[in-house]
Every structure is written in C-alpha cells, then in structure tokens.
Design a protein around this motif. Sequence first.
Motif, PDB file in Angstrom:
ATOM      1  N   TYR A  95      70.290  68.328 -41.966  1.00 11.40           N
ATOM      2  CA  TYR A  95      70.000  67.877 -43.315  1.00 11.40           C
ATOM      3  C   TYR A  95      69.626  66.400 -43.322  1.00 11.40           C
ATOM      4  O   TYR A  95      70.339  65.564 -42.751  1.00 11.40           O
ATOM      5  CB  TYR A  95      71.216  68.067 -44.215  1.00 11.40           C
ATOM      6  N   ALA A  97      69.304  62.911 -45.408  1.00 13.38           N
ATOM      7  CA  ALA A  97      70.138  62.350 -46.454  1.00 13.38           C
ATOM      8  C   ALA A  97      69.654  60.957 -46.825  1.00 13.38           C
ATOM      9  O   ALA A  97      69.163  60.210 -45.969  1.00 13.38           O
ATOM     10  CB  ALA A  97      71.594  62.285 -45.984  1.00 13.38           C
ATOM     11  N   TRP A 112      70.745  64.955 -50.695  1.00 16.14           N
ATOM     12  CA  TRP A 112      70.558  65.840 -49.550  1.00 16.14           C
ATOM     13  C   TRP A 112      69.187  66.506 -49.614  1.00 16.14           C
ATOM     14  O   TRP A 112      68.667  66.771 -50.702  1.00 16.14           O
ATOM     15  CB  TRP A 112      71.569  66.996 -49.587  1.00 16.14           C
TER      16      TRP A 112
END
Length: 122
Positions: A95, A97, A112
């Motif tokens: 992910y 971020a 996110w």
Amino acid sequence: QVQLVESGGGLVQAGGSLKLSCVASGRTFSGSAMGWFRQDSGKEREFVARITWSGDSTYYQDSVKGRFTISRDYAKNTVYLQMNSLKPEDTAVYYCAADVFRIGSIWSPRYWGQGTQVTVSS
C-alpha cells in the motif's frame, strides 16, 4: 479528495526484482512524507519504508534494508519502491501512503492507496 494509485505489482521468483509506483493526486503534497506499507493475509499491516518531502531522509523496516529503495519524483507526484533480492516472505499487498508520521515506534499515514499484490515464489 486524495487519491493514491499503485501499480507494478505481480509475480516474481525469489531473488528477482519489482518496482512499484504510486501516483498521488487530489491536493498538493508539498511537505508530505510518503511511504509504503504491506499486509500479508492473516497478518497486520506493517510499515516498509518512508521518504520525506525533500527526499533527504529515508527510513526502512529492518527486514528490507539494503534490498528496497524508496524514491520520489516531484514533477510527476509519484513515489516508487524498488524491490531487489525479493524473498517469499516479501509476499503481501503493498500500500502506498501519504502524510506518513511516527508516534513512538508506530508509523501511520493519513491516506492509503488501494494496494497492489506482490507474490514471490520460492
């Protein structure tokens, strides 16, 4: 509305390389530290790497030091994660971020991405 869109995930053999990209949009990211996290099935999401807005400081989880490199391209509003010498234990959803900060030993972001799957076969 902030959008973080990852790409570059896939299937690779152990010892191979992948480069993840994350394009950020929706606001200016001036001053924002960017980063990468990952989550394998059945495990908690964990911090992988962070880069400051200026790019003069990076920080990595111990298990990826020397193998992963985080970088950013300001003109393209893009952050990258170059992953070399991949291991089966690197398998996870990765992910992107934004606005990454740390309190004590805990890293957290305010935003996110949707994640991209990385699978490393042995």
